[in-house]
Motif scaffolding. Structure first.
Motif, PDB file in Angstrom:
ATOM      1  N   GLU A 150      13.392  -4.825  13.134  1.00  0.00           N
ATOM      2  CA  GLU A 150      14.518  -4.502  12.284  1.00  0.00           C
ATOM      3  C   GLU A 150      14.744  -3.002  12.346  1.00  0.00           C
ATOM      4  OE1 GLU A 150      15.651  -6.242   8.103  1.00  0.00           O
ATOM      5  OE2 GLU A 150      14.082  -4.745   7.859  1.00  0.00           O
ATOM      6  N   GLU A 151      16.005  -2.588  12.254  1.00  0.00           N
ATOM      7  CA  GLU A 151      16.351  -1.164  12.211  1.00  0.00           C
ATOM      8  C   GLU A 151      17.256  -0.930  11.020  1.00  0.00           C
ATOM      9  OE1 GLU A 151      18.770   2.234  14.740  1.00  0.00           O
ATOM     10  OE2 GLU A 151      18.029   0.465  15.789  1.00  0.00           O
ATOM     11  N   ILE A 152      16.959   0.139  10.304  1.00  0.00           N
ATOM     12  CA  ILE A 152      17.758   0.550   9.150  1.00  0.00           C
ATOM     13  C   ILE A 152      18.132   2.003   9.382  1.00  0.00           C
ATOM     14  CG2 ILE A 152      17.750   0.931   6.653  1.00  0.00           C
ATOM     15  CD1 ILE A 152      15.530  -1.238   6.543  1.00  0.00           C
ATOM     16  N   GLY A 153      19.399   2.358   9.152  1.00  0.00           N
ATOM     17  CA  GLY A 153      19.806   3.740   9.381  1.00  0.00           C
ATOM     18  C   GLY A 153      20.985   4.144   8.513  1.00  0.00           C
ATOM     19  N   THR A 154      21.206   5.471   8.460  1.00  0.00           N
ATOM     20  CA  THR A 154      22.323   6.057   7.732  1.00  0.00           C
ATOM     21  C   THR A 154      22.965   7.119   8.616  1.00  0.00           C
ATOM     22  OG1 THR A 154      21.249   5.691   5.606  1.00  0.00           O
ATOM     23  CG2 THR A 154      23.005   7.330   5.647  1.00  0.00           C
ATOM     24  N   VAL A 155      24.288   7.104   8.684  1.00  0.00           N
ATOM     25  CA  VAL A 155      25.034   8.115   9.428  1.00  0.00           C
ATOM     26  C   VAL A 155      25.081   9.372   8.550  1.00  0.00           C
ATOM     27  CG1 VAL A 155      27.217   8.714  10.523  1.00  0.00           C
ATOM     28  CG2 VAL A 155      26.424   6.336  10.538  1.00  0.00           C
ATOM     29  N   ILE A 156      24.504  10.459   9.043  1.00  0.00           N
ATOM     30  CA  ILE A 156      24.501  11.691   8.240  1.00  0.00           C
ATOM     31  C   ILE A 156      25.558  12.692   8.702  1.00  0.00           C
ATOM     32  CG2 ILE A 156      22.116  11.445   7.479  1.00  0.00           C
ATOM     33  CD1 ILE A 156      21.346  13.521   9.597  1.00  0.00           C
ATOM     34  N   GLU A 157      26.123  12.464   9.886  1.00  0.00           N
ATOM     35  CA  GLU A 157      27.210  13.312  10.372  1.00  0.00           C
ATOM     36  C   GLU A 157      27.997  12.540  11.425  1.00  0.00           C
ATOM     37  OE1 GLU A 157      27.813  17.430  12.939  1.00  0.00           O
ATOM     38  OE2 GLU A 157      25.868  17.032  12.018  1.00  0.00           O
ATOM     39  N   GLY A 158      29.306  12.571  11.338  1.00  0.00           N
ATOM     40  CA  GLY A 158      30.146  11.956  12.351  1.00  0.00           C
ATOM     41  C   GLY A 158      30.443  10.496  12.086  1.00  0.00           C
ATOM     42  N   LYS A 159      30.756   9.789  13.183  1.00  0.00           N
ATOM     43  CA  LYS A 159      31.084   8.368  13.146  1.00  0.00           C
ATOM     44  C   LYS A 159      30.343   7.679  14.278  1.00  0.00           C
ATOM     45  CE  LYS A 159      35.727   9.074  11.456  1.00  0.00           C
ATOM     46  NZ  LYS A 159      37.072   8.550  11.425  1.00  0.00           N
ATOM     47  N   ILE A 160      30.074   6.379  14.105  1.00  0.00           N
ATOM     48  CA  ILE A 160      29.415   5.608  15.165  1.00  0.00           C
ATOM     49  C   ILE A 160      29.983   4.187  15.155  1.00  0.00           C
ATOM     50  CG2 ILE A 160      27.452   4.747  13.821  1.00  0.00           C
ATOM     51  CD1 ILE A 160      26.988   6.204  17.282  1.00  0.00           C
ATOM     52  N   LEU A 161      30.186   3.656  16.332  1.00  0.00           N
ATOM     53  CA  LEU A 161      30.500   2.247  16.480  1.00  0.00           C
ATOM     54  C   LEU A 161      29.196   1.538  16.803  1.00  0.00           C
ATOM     55  CD1 LEU A 161      33.669   2.387  18.759  1.00  0.00           C
ATOM     56  CD2 LEU A 161      33.609   1.723  16.360  1.00  0.00           C
ATOM     57  N   THR A 171      27.360  12.930  16.548  1.00  0.00           N
ATOM     58  CA  THR A 171      27.015  12.000  15.471  1.00  0.00           C
ATOM     59  C   THR A 171      25.510  12.029  15.281  1.00  0.00           C
ATOM     60  OG1 THR A 171      28.882  10.545  15.912  1.00  0.00           O
ATOM     61  CG2 THR A 171      27.016   9.584  14.739  1.00  0.00           C
ATOM     62  N   ARG A 172      25.092  12.168  14.021  1.00  0.00           N
ATOM     63  CA  ARG A 172      23.662  12.181  13.698  1.00  0.00           C
ATOM     64  C   ARG A 172      23.357  11.003  12.781  1.00  0.00           C
ATOM     65  NH1 ARG A 172      21.892  17.266  15.311  1.00  0.00           N
ATOM     66  NH2 ARG A 172      23.537  18.835  15.340  1.00  0.00           N
ATOM     67  N   SER A 193      29.654   9.280  23.850  1.00  0.00           N
ATOM     68  CA  SER A 193      28.478   8.727  24.529  1.00  0.00           C
ATOM     69  C   SER A 193      28.137   7.359  23.945  1.00  0.00           C
ATOM     70  CB  SER A 193      27.278   9.665  24.381  1.00  0.00           C
ATOM     71  OG  SER A 193      26.867   9.717  23.026  1.00  0.00           O
ATOM     72  N   SER A 194      27.246   6.658  24.637  1.00  0.00           N
ATOM     73  CA  SER A 194      26.785   5.364  24.136  1.00  0.00           C
ATOM     74  C   SER A 194      25.409   5.065  24.707  1.00  0.00           C
ATOM     75  CB  SER A 194      27.757   4.246  24.516  1.00  0.00           C
ATOM     76  OG  SER A 194      27.608   3.897  25.871  1.00  0.00           O
ATOM     77  N   THR A 195      24.776   4.046  24.134  1.00  0.00           N
ATOM     78  CA  THR A 195      23.504   3.584  24.679  1.00  0.00           C
ATOM     79  C   THR A 195      23.744   2.732  25.915  1.00  0.00           C
ATOM     80  OG1 THR A 195      23.507   1.711  23.147  1.00  0.00           O
ATOM     81  CG2 THR A 195      22.263   3.659  22.484  1.00  0.00           C
ATOM     82  N   HIS A 240      22.480  -5.097  20.774  1.00  0.00           N
ATOM     83  CA  HIS A 240      23.301  -4.114  20.080  1.00  0.00           C
ATOM     84  C   HIS A 240      23.470  -2.850  20.917  1.00  0.00           C
ATOM     85  CE1 HIS A 240      19.093  -3.566  18.923  1.00  0.00           C
ATOM     86  NE2 HIS A 240      19.359  -2.285  18.741  1.00  0.00           N
ATOM     87  N   THR A 241      24.577  -2.166  20.671  1.00  0.00           N
ATOM     88  CA  THR A 241      24.920  -0.936  21.371  1.00  0.00           C
ATOM     89  C   THR A 241      25.459   0.060  20.354  1.00  0.00           C
ATOM     90  OG1 THR A 241      25.587  -2.225  23.310  1.00  0.00           O
ATOM     91  CG2 THR A 241      26.356   0.041  23.213  1.00  0.00           C
ATOM     92  N   PHE A 242      25.090   1.334  20.497  1.00  0.00           N
ATOM     93  CA  PHE A 242      25.608   2.408  19.666  1.00  0.00           C
ATOM     94  C   PHE A 242      26.582   3.232  20.510  1.00  0.00           C
ATOM     95  CE2 PHE A 242      21.818   1.176  17.537  1.00  0.00           C
ATOM     96  CZ  PHE A 242      21.987   1.493  16.202  1.00  0.00           C
ATOM     97  N   ILE A 243      27.767   3.504  19.948  1.00  0.00           N
ATOM     98  CA  ILE A 243      28.805   4.232  20.671  1.00  0.00           C
ATOM     99  C   ILE A 243      29.365   5.332  19.768  1.00  0.00           C
ATOM    100  CG2 ILE A 243      31.050   4.049  21.822  1.00  0.00           C
ATOM    101  CD1 ILE A 243      30.374   0.930  21.956  1.00  0.00           C
ATOM    102  N   ASN A 244      29.369   6.559  20.270  1.00  0.00           N
ATOM    103  CA  ASN A 244      30.037   7.646  19.571  1.00  0.00           C
ATOM    104  C   ASN A 244      31.398   7.824  20.236  1.00  0.00           C
ATOM    105  OD1 ASN A 244      31.073   9.956  18.512  1.00  0.00           O
ATOM    106  ND2 ASN A 244      29.326  11.252  18.966  1.00  0.00           N
TER     107      ASN A 244
END
Length: 73
Positions: free
Chosen positions: A17-28, A62-63, A6-8, A52-56
Protein backbone atom coordinates in the motif's frame (compact mmCIF):
# COMPACT_ATOMS: atom_id res chain seq x y z
CA UNK A 1 9.99 14.84 -6.67
CA UNK A 2 8.66 14.77 -10.22
CA UNK A 3 10.33 17.04 -12.75
CA UNK A 4 8.17 19.11 -15.14
CA UNK A 5 6.38 17.06 -17.82
CA UNK A 6 7.70 13.74 -16.48
CA UNK A 7 6.21 10.39 -15.55
CA UNK A 8 7.09 7.00 -14.16
CA UNK A 9 6.34 5.86 -17.76
CA UNK A 10 5.47 2.23 -17.19
CA UNK A 11 2.74 1.08 -14.87
CA UNK A 12 4.16 0.04 -11.51
CA UNK A 13 2.68 -2.85 -9.53
CA UNK A 14 4.01 -4.35 -6.30
CA UNK A 15 2.70 -5.84 -3.10
CA UNK A 16 1.52 -3.40 -0.47
CA UNK A 17 0.00 0.00 0.00
CA UNK A 18 1.16 3.57 -0.66
CA UNK A 19 -0.12 6.69 1.05
CA UNK A 20 0.99 10.17 0.00
CA UNK A 21 0.27 13.90 0.00
CA UNK A 22 1.06 16.41 -2.73
CA UNK A 23 3.05 19.18 -1.03
CA UNK A 24 3.79 21.22 -4.16
CA UNK A 25 2.39 21.22 -7.68
CA UNK A 26 -0.03 18.81 -9.33
CA UNK A 27 0.15 15.11 -10.21
CA UNK A 28 -1.92 12.77 -12.32
CA UNK A 29 -2.17 9.27 -10.91
CA UNK A 30 -3.39 6.62 -13.32
CA UNK A 31 -4.62 3.46 -11.58
CA UNK A 32 -5.66 0.72 -13.97
CA UNK A 33 -7.57 2.77 -16.59
CA UNK A 34 -8.77 5.61 -14.31
CA UNK A 35 -6.85 8.90 -13.97
CA UNK A 36 -7.03 11.19 -10.93
CA UNK A 37 -5.73 14.78 -10.78
CA UNK A 38 -4.33 15.72 -7.38
CA UNK A 39 -3.43 19.28 -6.39
CA UNK A 40 -1.29 20.65 -3.59
CA UNK A 41 -2.76 19.45 -0.28
CA UNK A 42 -4.52 16.41 -1.76
CA UNK A 43 -3.71 12.93 -0.49
CA UNK A 44 -4.04 9.43 -1.89
CA UNK A 45 -4.03 5.78 -0.85
CA UNK A 46 -3.16 3.12 -3.44
CA UNK A 47 -3.39 -0.65 -3.24
CA UNK A 48 -0.09 -1.01 -5.09
CA UNK A 49 -0.91 -4.43 -6.50
CA UNK A 50 -3.00 -2.42 -9.01
CA UNK A 51 -0.88 -1.05 -11.89
CA UNK A 52 -0.28 2.68 -11.44
CA UNK A 53 1.61 5.55 -13.04
CA UNK A 54 2.51 9.02 -11.73
CA UNK A 55 2.53 11.87 -14.26
CA UNK A 56 3.51 15.50 -13.75
CA UNK A 57 1.68 17.28 -16.61
CA UNK A 58 2.86 20.77 -15.62
CA UNK A 59 5.82 23.02 -16.33
CA UNK A 60 6.69 23.10 -12.61
CA UNK A 61 8.16 20.64 -10.12
CA UNK A 62 5.77 18.41 -8.15
CA UNK A 63 6.74 17.22 -4.68
CA UNK A 64 5.03 14.37 -2.88
CA UNK A 65 5.63 12.91 0.56
CA UNK A 66 4.74 9.22 0.59
CA UNK A 67 5.03 6.08 2.67
CA UNK A 68 5.02 2.50 1.38
CA UNK A 69 4.32 -0.75 3.14
CA UNK A 70 5.93 -3.22 3.02
CA UNK A 71 9.28 -1.66 2.18
CA UNK A 72 10.07 -2.16 -1.53
CA UNK A 73 13.73 -1.13 -1.64
Amino acid sequence: MYQPNSSTEEKIAHEGEEIGTVIEGKILIRIDETTYLLNQGDSYVIDTIRPHTFINPTDGVTRIVSAHTPTTY
